[in-house]
Write an enzyme that holds these catalytic residues in place. Structure first.
Site, short mmCIF file in Angstrom:
data_model
loop_
_atom_site.label_atom_id
_atom_site.label_comp_id
_atom_site.label_asym_id
_atom_site.label_seq_id
_atom_site.Cartn_x
_atom_site.Cartn_y
_atom_site.Cartn_z
N GLY A 193 58.75 21.58 43.30
CA GLY A 193 59.05 21.40 44.72
C GLY A 193 59.59 22.71 45.32
O GLY A 193 59.13 23.80 44.97
N THR A 230 36.18 41.01 37.72
CA THR A 230 36.48 39.79 38.47
C THR A 230 35.72 38.58 37.91
O THR A 230 34.76 38.73 37.14
CB THR A 230 36.07 39.95 39.96
OG1 THR A 230 34.64 40.12 40.00
CG2 THR A 230 36.74 41.16 40.60
N HIS A 235 24.34 56.99 32.33
CA HIS A 235 24.37 58.09 31.35
C HIS A 235 25.05 59.34 31.90
O HIS A 235 25.10 60.35 31.22
CB HIS A 235 22.95 58.41 30.86
CG HIS A 235 22.04 58.85 31.97
ND1 HIS A 235 21.18 57.99 32.59
CD2 HIS A 235 21.89 60.04 32.57
CE1 HIS A 235 20.52 58.65 33.52
NE2 HIS A 235 20.94 59.90 33.55
N PHE A 243 44.72 51.81 41.73
CA PHE A 243 45.24 50.63 40.99
C PHE A 243 45.50 50.96 39.51
O PHE A 243 45.24 50.13 38.63
CB PHE A 243 44.26 49.44 41.02
CG PHE A 243 43.78 49.01 42.37
CD1 PHE A 243 44.65 48.88 43.43
CD2 PHE A 243 42.43 48.70 42.59
CE1 PHE A 243 44.20 48.45 44.67
CE2 PHE A 243 41.98 48.27 43.81
CZ PHE A 243 42.87 48.15 44.87
N GLN A 273 54.30 23.05 42.30
CA GLN A 273 54.30 21.77 43.02
C GLN A 273 55.31 20.80 42.39
O GLN A 273 56.04 20.11 43.09
CB GLN A 273 52.88 21.18 42.98
CG GLN A 273 52.64 20.08 44.00
CD GLN A 273 52.71 20.59 45.44
OE1 GLN A 273 52.59 21.78 45.70
NE2 GLN A 273 52.94 19.69 46.37
N GLY A 286 35.17 49.39 42.26
CA GLY A 286 35.87 48.83 41.09
C GLY A 286 34.85 48.16 40.18
O GLY A 286 34.55 48.64 39.10
N SER A 287 34.27 47.07 40.68
CA SER A 287 33.30 46.32 39.87
C SER A 287 32.09 47.18 39.51
O SER A 287 31.59 47.12 38.38
CB SER A 287 32.81 45.09 40.65
OG SER A 287 33.89 44.29 41.04
N GLU A 296 39.89 44.43 26.64
CA GLU A 296 40.75 44.28 27.81
C GLU A 296 40.63 42.87 28.40
O GLU A 296 41.63 42.23 28.72
CB GLU A 296 40.35 45.32 28.87
CG GLU A 296 41.16 45.21 30.15
CD GLU A 296 40.78 46.25 31.20
OE1 GLU A 296 39.84 47.05 30.96
OE2 GLU A 296 41.43 46.27 32.26
N ARG A 301 64.80 16.22 36.72
CA ARG A 301 64.86 15.92 38.15
C ARG A 301 64.63 14.43 38.42
O ARG A 301 63.69 13.84 37.87
CB ARG A 301 63.78 16.76 38.86
CG ARG A 301 63.73 16.59 40.35
CD ARG A 301 64.82 17.38 41.02
NE ARG A 301 64.66 17.37 42.47
CZ ARG A 301 65.57 17.85 43.28
NH1 ARG A 301 66.68 18.38 42.81
NH2 ARG A 301 65.39 17.80 44.59
C1 LIG Z 1 47.59 45.17 39.31
C2 LIG Z 1 46.30 45.85 38.97
C3 LIG Z 1 46.23 46.69 37.88
C4 LIG Z 1 45.05 47.38 37.58
N1 LIG Z 1 45.03 48.30 36.56
C5 LIG Z 1 43.94 49.10 36.40
C6 LIG Z 1 43.97 50.20 35.47
O1 LIG Z 1 44.95 50.41 34.75
N2 LIG Z 1 42.89 51.03 35.41
C7 LIG Z 1 41.78 50.82 36.19
O2 LIG Z 1 40.83 51.61 36.07
N3 LIG Z 1 41.71 49.78 37.07
C8 LIG Z 1 42.77 48.94 37.20
N4 LIG Z 1 42.73 47.89 38.10
C9 LIG Z 1 41.52 47.68 38.88
C10 LIG Z 1 40.79 46.37 38.60
O3 LIG Z 1 40.15 46.39 37.36
C11 LIG Z 1 39.83 46.15 39.79
O4 LIG Z 1 40.63 45.80 40.90
C12 LIG Z 1 38.77 45.10 39.54
O5 LIG Z 1 37.85 45.53 38.58
C13 LIG Z 1 38.00 44.74 40.83
O6 LIG Z 1 37.55 45.89 41.48
P1 LIG Z 1 37.84 46.08 43.06
O7 LIG Z 1 39.27 45.80 43.29
O8 LIG Z 1 37.33 47.41 43.45
O9 LIG Z 1 37.03 44.95 43.77
P2 LIG Z 1 35.47 45.04 44.25
O10 LIG Z 1 34.61 45.54 43.14
O11 LIG Z 1 35.46 45.78 45.55
O12 LIG Z 1 35.18 43.53 44.51
C14 LIG Z 1 35.61 42.83 45.68
C15 LIG Z 1 35.06 41.41 45.64
O13 LIG Z 1 33.61 41.46 45.62
C16 LIG Z 1 33.14 40.74 44.53
N5 LIG Z 1 31.92 41.36 43.99
C17 LIG Z 1 31.69 42.66 43.70
N6 LIG Z 1 30.48 42.83 43.17
C18 LIG Z 1 29.92 41.60 43.10
C19 LIG Z 1 28.69 41.09 42.62
N7 LIG Z 1 27.75 41.88 42.08
N8 LIG Z 1 28.44 39.76 42.73
C20 LIG Z 1 29.37 38.93 43.26
N9 LIG Z 1 30.57 39.35 43.71
C21 LIG Z 1 30.84 40.66 43.63
C22 LIG Z 1 34.26 40.80 43.47
O14 LIG Z 1 34.13 39.76 42.52
C23 LIG Z 1 35.46 40.65 44.38
O15 LIG Z 1 35.67 39.29 44.67
C24 LIG Z 1 43.90 47.17 38.38
C25 LIG Z 1 43.95 46.28 39.47
C26 LIG Z 1 45.13 45.65 39.78
C27 LIG Z 1 45.15 44.74 41.00
#
Ligand SMILES: Cc1cc2nc3c(=O)[nH]c(=O)nc-3n(C[C@H](O)[C@H](O)[C@H](O)COP(=O)(O)OP(=O)(O)OC[C@H]3O[C@@H](n4cnc5c(N)ncnc54)[C@H](O)[C@@H]3O)c2cc1C
Length: 382
Positions: free
Chosen positions: A343, A369, A183, A159, A340, A134-135, A246, A272
């Site tokens: 309650g 994130t 690229h 997701f 909180q 993801g990231s 975004e 309350r």
């Molecule tokens: C409800 C929902 C809707 C979404 N909609 C879309 C969508 O429409 N299209 C789409 O493409 N995506 C979508 N996403 C995906 C979303 O953008 C990703 O979940 C997000 O970018 C995080 O990626 P990951 O879940 O793979 O976490 P990971 O990348 O696996 O990260 C897991 C943890 O490791 C940490 N981490 C990772 N790399 C590092 C680093 N270099 N340094 C420190 N910490 C790090 C992260 O911060 C996190 O705490 C959606 C997600 C959700 C939950």
């Protein structure tokens, strides 16, 4: 005038009023039902378009309603008054799916995909994230191989907001051999019904329940080269530019969510009674409310300032990351405090703060994130 409204002009306030009206009339009365069903009706897209709240922020030349970042923030603020982040996220999936086509697509792609979506006639999703990454966007494994005049796409996506109901998906795929290289990334439009493209499953979530979130599968999906958006290998810059929008919109989700939670907590504290007096007369509660209000004001002020700066032509990469982090943190902490103050009732499905507190938890994760935002802030040297 409200302190925060000083950053706005009449056009911003008018757009927020339209979105509010639409949310009160067409979303709020159905929210319980849609949250329970984990879906809202597709007709809402057309209704939102007719109310003038779907296409704001897109240029008029491609069928949009015009306006900038601050106008888009007003839409989010207004729509969230309907009480469901899931509905706003579902309606808003076009906001992340279309910009790549608007910026890099040709006239035919704009006519086929952008215009009907802005009219609410088609539903669009953006598919970047995968189960394995993801990231680390450049680490995606979904691959598009050239085959004559077509591409064959193989991989999976995870997701994806509006993924199960989308008429088409803007898919990020790797078009080069080397893995992990920026690229080598390209965008394609994959349409529902193309053989090999399927919804693997609909995902059930903690919050944002009324939105459709899906895992998608691509098995040898034959996509004509006419569905590639822009140059082969040219997606990364477009992607990065659109991440800013975004993230700033998710920041707006944050300040707006926190503002509603604060309003609900304040009303509850007025009504309350405990130990012979109103909760709002107790110093601990009063100070908690004051701190909540301060956090909401700080987050909103930063968001408006960053949106205004981008509307003035600046890129504000670091500030967007700061805004997203501050607002996400504000939403989570203010919702926590609101629960909180309510309650036991704050833990009940029948109160809005219960839903807001679940919805807010997505904000430090989605769209990049908190940790990744901090990396950007440090890398930009601020
Ligand atoms: C409800 C929902 C809707 C979404 N909609 C879309 C969508 O429409 N299209 C789409 O493409 N995506 C979508 N996403 C995906 C979303 O953008 C990703 O979940 C997000 O970018 C995080 O990626 P990951 O879940 O793979 O976490 P990971 O990348 O696996 O990260 C897991 C943890 O490791 C940490 N981490 C990772 N790399 C590092 C680093 N270099 N340094 C420190 N910490 C790090 C992260 O911060 C996190 O705490 C959606 C997600 C959700 C939950």
């Amino acid at each position: 005038m409200d302190f925060l409204d000083h950053s706005l002009d009449d056009s911003h306030r008018a757009i927020r009023d339209s979105a509010r009206r639409f949310a009160r009339q067409s979303i709020a009365p159905h929210v319980e039902e849609w949250e329970e069903a984990e879906l809202f009706p597709c007709e809402l897209y057309q209704a939102a378009a007719a109310a003038g709240v779907l296409a704001v922020g897109f240029p008029e030349e491609v069928g949009g309603g015009g306006g900038g970042m601050l106008h888009m923030m007003m839409i989010i603020e207004g729509l969230l008054e309907g009480g469901s982040s899931g509905v706003v996220a579902g309606l808003g999936s076009l906001g992340i799916a279309l910009p790549a086509i608007v910026q890099a697509g040709d006239r035919a792609q704009i006519d086929q995909f952008v215009r009907p979506t802005l009219l609410g006639e088609r539903i669009a999703a953006l598919a970047v994230t995968e189960a394995g990454t993801g990231s680390d966007v450049a680490g995606i494994r979904t691959r598009a191989r050239r085959d004559g005049g077509d591409y064959l796409i193989d991989g999976d996506k995870m997701f994806i907001t509006s993924g199960a109901r989308a008429d088409f998906v803007t898919v990020l795929a790797r078009t080069g051999e080397e893995h992990g290289k920026h690229h080598n990334l390209s965008f394609f439009v994959v349409e529902r019904g193309m053989p090999g493209f399927s919804v693997s499953r609909s995902l059930r979530k903690t919050g944002w329940r009324a939105s459709d979130t899906a895992a998608l599968s691509f098995e040898g999906v034959r996509v004509p080269a006419a569905n590639r958006i822009g140059e082969e290998g040219g997606a990364f810059l477009t992607l990065m530019r659109n991440f800013a929008t975004e993230r700033l919109m998710l920041a707006a989700f944050g300040h707006a969510t926190a503002r509603i939670a604060l309003a609900d907590a304040r009303s509850w504290a007025e009504e309350r009674h405990a130990f012979g007096k109103k909760l709002s007369a107790m110093p601990v509660i009063r100070h908690k409310l004051a701190s909540m209000a301060t956090r909401v004001t700080a987050a909103t002020t930063l968001n408006y300032a960053v949106a205004g700066c981008i509307d003035a032509g600046e890129s504000c990469v670091s500030e967007v990351a700061m805004a997203k982090n501050l607002s996400a943190e504000t939403a989570v902490s203010v919702c926590y405090d609101a629960v909180q103050i309510l309650g036991g009732m704050g833990y009940m499905r029948e109160t809005r703060v219960e839903r807001l507190s679940r919805d807010a938890r997505l904000l430090p994760i989605g769209g990049g994130t908190t940790e990744i935002m901090n990396e950007i802030i440090i890398k930009m040297g601020t």
